[in-house]
Design an enzyme around this catalytic site. Sequence first.
Site, PDB file in Angstrom:
ATOM      1  N   ASP A   1      30.322  39.379  44.207  1.00 25.69           N
ATOM      2  CA  ASP A   1      31.232  38.397  44.815  1.00 25.69           C
ATOM      3  C   ASP A   1      31.170  38.251  46.339  1.00 25.69           C
ATOM      4  O   ASP A   1      31.087  39.260  47.055  1.00 25.69           O
ATOM      5  CB  ASP A   1      32.693  38.782  44.539  1.00 25.69           C
ATOM      6  CG  ASP A   1      32.947  39.215  43.125  1.00 25.69           C
ATOM      7  OD1 ASP A   1      32.050  39.132  42.290  1.00 25.69           O
ATOM      8  OD2 ASP A   1      34.084  39.666  42.879  1.00 25.69           O
TER       9      ASP A   1
ATOM     10  N   GLU B   1      39.784  36.970  37.295  1.00 18.83           N
ATOM     11  CA  GLU B   1      39.365  37.651  38.522  1.00 18.83           C
ATOM     12  C   GLU B   1      39.376  36.675  39.700  1.00 18.83           C
ATOM     13  O   GLU B   1      39.336  35.462  39.523  1.00 18.83           O
ATOM     14  CB  GLU B   1      37.950  38.240  38.349  1.00 18.83           C
ATOM     15  CG  GLU B   1      37.895  39.277  37.221  1.00 18.83           C
ATOM     16  CD  GLU B   1      36.573  40.012  37.106  1.00 18.83           C
ATOM     17  OE1 GLU B   1      36.600  41.240  36.953  1.00 18.83           O
ATOM     18  OE2 GLU B   1      35.505  39.377  37.143  1.00 18.83           O
TER      19      GLU B   1
HETATM   20  C1  FRU Z   1      34.320  39.984  39.939  1.00 15.10           C
HETATM   21  C2  FRU Z   1      34.674  41.446  40.079  1.00 15.10           C
HETATM   22  C3  FRU Z   1      36.002  41.593  40.787  1.00 15.10           C
HETATM   23  C4  FRU Z   1      35.904  42.973  41.383  1.00 15.10           C
HETATM   24  C5  FRU Z   1      34.446  43.049  41.750  1.00 15.10           C
HETATM   25  C6  FRU Z   1      33.848  44.415  41.612  1.00 15.10           C
HETATM   26  O1  FRU Z   1      32.962  39.733  39.783  1.00 15.10           O
HETATM   27  O2  FRU Z   1      34.680  42.061  38.807  1.00 15.10           O
HETATM   28  O3  FRU Z   1      37.136  41.421  39.948  1.00 15.10           O
HETATM   29  O4  FRU Z   1      36.745  43.143  42.482  1.00 15.10           O
HETATM   30  O5  FRU Z   1      33.772  42.151  40.903  1.00 15.10           O
HETATM   31  O6  FRU Z   1      32.533  44.434  42.067  1.00 15.10           O
END
Ligand code: FRU
Length: 466
Positions: free
Chosen positions: A22, A204
Amino acid sequence: LPSADRYRPRFHFTPSSTWMNDPNGLIRHNGRWHLFFQNNPLGSTHDNLSWGHAVSDDLATWEELPVALEFAEDEMVFSGSIVHDAQNVSGLAPEGGAGPLVAFYTSAYGPQHPTHPGIQAQSIAYSTDDGLTWTRYPGNPVLDRGSQNFRDPKVSFHPETGTWFMLTVEALDHSVLVHTSSDLLTWEHASTFVDPAIDGGIWECPDLLRVPVQDASGVHAGEAWVLILSTNPGGPAGGSGTYALVGDFDGRSFTALGAPEPLDLGPDCYAAVSFSGVTGEPLMIGWMNNWDYVMETPTAPWRSSMTLPRRIRLAAQAGDVPRLRQQCVTPPVPATRRIDVTAQRAQLATLPADEPFRLHGTLAVDSPLTLRLRFGEGSDAGELVIEVDDRGRVTMDRSAAHEREFAPRYSRTAPYQTAAGSERIDVDLLVDRSTAELLLDEGRAVMSMQIFPEPGPVTVLSEPAS
Ligand code: FRU
């Protein structure tokens, strides 16, 4: 070029040699664009999560800087956001200065952590040197519900109420929480948003954007709020994907006015969030990958690219909620690599390998068309296919675009349906090595997709649809 670098886009951020997921902490600050990102500083897999850092002056080329927030023993640094605390309400910077940058991230504590085993809670780090170095706040975590799936804090300021608000998810409960604060350090629960219309997987990376609305003649007609939410699975093209919901927000709670619509109809746009420090049309970046097959993408040791940045606005609609319009911030592509696909010739162009190119044009719905982008030559050639059918439906299909079999389940975009009665469809495709982003109908839809084709020149073919 080494084979992994053959796929490295020129105008999309990629980490030089490590894992990325992300975008985090997007902020425009002192005239520079900062992009932080979920990063494994030690390898090509989703592990040791930390915040990598890159900067840009033009949103087209990026410079990778040292890791900003590093994982610790029993604590990974998950996704989050950054704001500029110009008034120093947090007191984290010396008085009289420009105020700190304050980062909010999820502390994902390991099972052996002494006080928070297995918990996810929100923490703070701050910078007083414009984002180059970061200090963890000693009072961390600042927001803890004792939950194992509470994450992805996105903080913004709400001027009408003079308060900061933080969005987070309870990922497994399918809810978005809003907390408010006046000092950025102490947070109070204000509301919880749920929407049974969004099903699928875990929730998310929420965001809440204040978006300008334009009427049919492009005149400013107020503002609305758009809630952004990523779900995995449940994406429009399969696997993980991002949705947008138009609604209202009073600084404490969000009310949806319409049904969720995909932010992107392709398989490769996840965890998209907006830049802080931008007024007017929000600017977003997503992760150009999909949790379903990211481990199989053939680019190690680096893994994953970001999408192009995109600007978001809303178009008013008589008697209905306004609809999203997006515009990619398209990098400079020389005129010789800009191909007009309106002319219905069989072979439109042959382009040199490796260089980014752009196809654009206005297609008539009553003469449906198939565009083929053939990568390489001979029997090994791969094809990316864009189809516009006689009912005004558009799809992009990469099932034949790859050097080797890759994720056959998610090979097509979700179809885009142009409005009933419309006679033309605008198409605008940017291909930058392993990235293909198609904008349709002046930004009414976007399709983002990775491709890993044969090296070699690209032939652009056009034929009447069967
Ligand atoms: C989304 C996610 C988020 C988390 C991060 C961990 O892709 O799963 O919810 O904070 O990636 O890398």
